[in-house]
Design an enzyme around this catalytic site. Structure first.
Site, PDB file in Angstrom:
ATOM      1  N   GLY A   1       0.939  -1.122  -0.134  1.00 53.66           N
ATOM      2  CA  GLY A   1      -0.111   0.051   0.153  1.00 53.66           C
ATOM      3  C   GLY A   1       0.867   1.313  -0.086  1.00 53.66           C
ATOM      4  O   GLY A   1       1.606   1.476  -0.977  1.00 53.66           O
ATOM      5  N   GLU A   2       0.634   1.940   0.849  1.00 54.83           N
ATOM      6  CA  GLU A   2       1.398   3.271   1.098  1.00 54.83           C
ATOM      7  C   GLU A   2       2.119   3.334   2.387  1.00 54.83           C
ATOM      8  O   GLU A   2       1.225   3.679   3.324  1.00 54.83           O
ATOM      9  CB  GLU A   2       0.654   4.304   0.749  1.00 54.83           C
ATOM     10  CG  GLU A   2       1.217   5.606   0.222  1.00 54.83           C
ATOM     11  CD  GLU A   2       2.310   5.490  -0.857  1.00 54.83           C
ATOM     12  OE1 GLU A   2       1.754   4.786  -1.750  1.00 54.83           O
ATOM     13  OE2 GLU A   2       3.547   5.969  -0.493  1.00 54.83           O
ATOM     14  N   SER A   3       3.390   2.975   2.582  1.00 52.13           N
ATOM     15  CA  SER A   3       4.066   3.073   4.045  1.00 52.13           C
ATOM     16  C   SER A   3       3.989   4.386   4.781  1.00 52.13           C
ATOM     17  O   SER A   3       3.560   4.141   6.119  1.00 52.13           O
ATOM     18  CB  SER A   3       5.355   2.805   3.810  1.00 52.13           C
ATOM     19  OG  SER A   3       6.069   3.561   3.173  1.00 52.13           O
TER      20      SER A   3
ATOM     21  N   CYS B   1       5.970  -5.302   0.489  1.00 49.38           N
ATOM     22  CA  CYS B   1       6.343  -4.004  -0.047  1.00 49.38           C
ATOM     23  C   CYS B   1       6.117  -2.784   0.897  1.00 49.38           C
ATOM     24  O   CYS B   1       7.068  -2.837   1.688  1.00 49.38           O
ATOM     25  CB  CYS B   1       5.376  -3.825  -1.423  1.00 49.38           C
ATOM     26  SG  CYS B   1       5.799  -2.773  -2.651  1.00 49.38           S
TER      27      CYS B   1
ATOM     28  N   ARG C   1      12.804   3.591  -0.742  1.00 48.41           N
ATOM     29  CA  ARG C   1      11.520   3.542  -1.314  1.00 48.41           C
ATOM     30  C   ARG C   1      11.416   3.774  -2.714  1.00 48.41           C
ATOM     31  O   ARG C   1      12.344   4.674  -3.369  1.00 48.41           O
ATOM     32  CB  ARG C   1      10.685   4.496  -0.738  1.00 48.41           C
ATOM     33  CG  ARG C   1      10.228   4.097   1.112  1.00 48.41           C
ATOM     34  CD  ARG C   1       9.329   5.009   1.728  1.00 48.41           C
ATOM     35  NE  ARG C   1       8.088   5.274   0.901  1.00 48.41           N
ATOM     36  CZ  ARG C   1       7.336   6.294   0.979  1.00 48.41           C
ATOM     37  NH1 ARG C   1       7.415   7.046   2.313  1.00 48.41           N
ATOM     38  NH2 ARG C   1       5.999   6.230   0.336  1.00 48.41           N
TER      39      ARG C   1
ATOM     40  N   ILE D   1       5.403  -3.302  -7.620  1.00 43.02           N
ATOM     41  CA  ILE D   1       4.629  -2.278  -7.822  1.00 43.02           C
ATOM     42  C   ILE D   1       5.249  -1.193  -7.050  1.00 43.02           C
ATOM     43  O   ILE D   1       4.932  -0.973  -5.653  1.00 43.02           O
ATOM     44  CB  ILE D   1       3.225  -2.420  -7.317  1.00 43.02           C
ATOM     45  CG1 ILE D   1       2.618  -3.686  -8.129  1.00 43.02           C
ATOM     46  CG2 ILE D   1       2.353  -1.116  -7.766  1.00 43.02           C
ATOM     47  CD1 ILE D   1       1.031  -3.969  -7.795  1.00 43.02           C
ATOM     48  N   ARG D   2       5.757  -0.308  -7.758  1.00 40.46           N
ATOM     49  CA  ARG D   2       6.428   0.903  -7.232  1.00 40.46           C
ATOM     50  C   ARG D   2       7.271   0.516  -5.808  1.00 40.46           C
ATOM     51  O   ARG D   2       6.922   0.918  -4.712  1.00 40.46           O
ATOM     52  CB  ARG D   2       5.465   2.056  -6.778  1.00 40.46           C
ATOM     53  CG  ARG D   2       5.985   3.588  -6.876  1.00 40.46           C
ATOM     54  CD  ARG D   2       5.015   4.483  -7.321  1.00 40.46           C
ATOM     55  NE  ARG D   2       4.139   4.689  -6.170  1.00 40.46           N
ATOM     56  CZ  ARG D   2       4.279   5.625  -5.197  1.00 40.46           C
ATOM     57  NH1 ARG D   2       5.399   6.145  -5.098  1.00 40.46           N
ATOM     58  NH2 ARG D   2       3.370   5.657  -4.275  1.00 40.46           N
TER      59      ARG D   2
ATOM     60  N   HIS E   1       4.894  -8.765  -4.174  1.00 34.59           N
ATOM     61  CA  HIS E   1       3.303  -8.964  -3.703  1.00 34.59           C
ATOM     62  C   HIS E   1       3.096 -10.249  -4.070  1.00 34.59           C
ATOM     63  O   HIS E   1       2.304 -10.648  -4.849  1.00 34.59           O
ATOM     64  CB  HIS E   1       2.671  -7.868  -4.408  1.00 34.59           C
ATOM     65  CG  HIS E   1       2.548  -6.449  -4.110  1.00 34.59           C
ATOM     66  ND1 HIS E   1       1.895  -6.077  -3.021  1.00 34.59           N
ATOM     67  CD2 HIS E   1       3.316  -5.520  -4.609  1.00 34.59           C
ATOM     68  CE1 HIS E   1       2.191  -4.913  -2.874  1.00 34.59           C
ATOM     69  NE2 HIS E   1       3.027  -4.304  -3.935  1.00 34.59           N
TER      70      HIS E   1
ATOM     71  N   GLU F   1       0.881 -11.953  -2.614  1.00 39.63           N
ATOM     72  CA  GLU F   1      -0.902 -11.886  -2.643  1.00 39.63           C
ATOM     73  C   GLU F   1      -1.807 -11.521  -4.064  1.00 39.63           C
ATOM     74  O   GLU F   1      -2.529 -11.797  -4.004  1.00 39.63           O
ATOM     75  CB  GLU F   1      -1.187 -10.984  -1.747  1.00 39.63           C
ATOM     76  CG  GLU F   1      -1.273  -9.501  -1.695  1.00 39.63           C
ATOM     77  CD  GLU F   1       0.247  -8.856  -1.848  1.00 39.63           C
ATOM     78  OE1 GLU F   1       1.108  -9.728  -1.573  1.00 39.63           O
ATOM     79  OE2 GLU F   1       0.372  -7.684  -1.745  1.00 39.63           O
TER      80      GLU F   1
END
Ligand code: GLN
Length: 192
Positions: free
Chosen positions: A46-48, A77, A103, A137-138, A174, A176
């Protein structure tokens, strides 16, 4: 076996779906009380920054650190960033894994990619050995693995994308988001 997934931001639903496919009991964790009775915890992608800030707001930082002293935790991630000691930005971190991360090391969202990796820890568990298809992903890079932490997997150019420190696991990618359950099974073996 009951595994929690930190469910305050990010792709927690995909982790829960994967665990259910493996027949594991799951729980969504949003508050410290939700950690009771769990055998392990997954922190999703997600967004850390958001995951960190909300963890502060919900009083989760210390309870998560305490949980990690005796239980398995896996960060994918953004989750891996949250576990790290250092992300070279000012953001709340659990700082319980002896890794430093960079990051967005591969660039922006459009620079996301997939790669087949050779992961010895997974090959030991499944016969015959098969490459692991990883989705980035990023994603962050694990810049350094210190102290008791060990490298689990690198890209062909040597950059580190998975690490383990006892029951703590960090992946830049990821699992998942694939159909391959081997990484989740590996985590369950640490949570036992
Ligand atoms: N770029 C995100 C971060 O820095 C991580 C992206 C992800 O979890 N897929 O927190």
């Amino acid at each position: 076996m009951r595994i929690g997934v930190l469910a305050i931001q990010g792709d927690f639903a995909e982790h829960i779906a994967m665990l259910k496919r493996l027949g594991v009991d799951t729980a969504e964790v949003r508050l410290p009380a939700h950690l009771a009775g769990l055998d392990g915890l997954i922190i999703p992608g997600g967004e850390s920054t958001t995951i960190g800030k909300l963890s502060v707001d919900f009083g989760l930082l210390e309870p998560l650190r305490e949980f990690g002293k005796s239980h398995a935790i896996w960060g994918t991630c953004a989750g891996a960033i949250f576990l790290s000691k250092e992300a070279r930005r000012s953001q709340p971190l659990l700082a319980i894994m002896d890794i430093t991360v960079e990051r967005n090391a591969f660039g922006r969202q459009v620079d996301s990619f997939e790669a087949d990796l050779d992961i010895a820890a997974l090959n030991r568990a499944s016969q015959p050995p098969a490459p692991y298809h990883a989705v980035f992903i990023r994603a962050p890079i694990i810049e350094s693995v210190l102290g008791d932490a060990e490298v689990l997997c690198t890209l062909p150019d040597g950059r580190i994308v998975a690490a383990q420190q006892g029951k703590l696991l960090a992946t830049s990618f990821h699992p998942e988001l694939t159909r391959d359950t081997r990484f989740h099974e590996y985590f369950l073996s640490l949570a036992k």
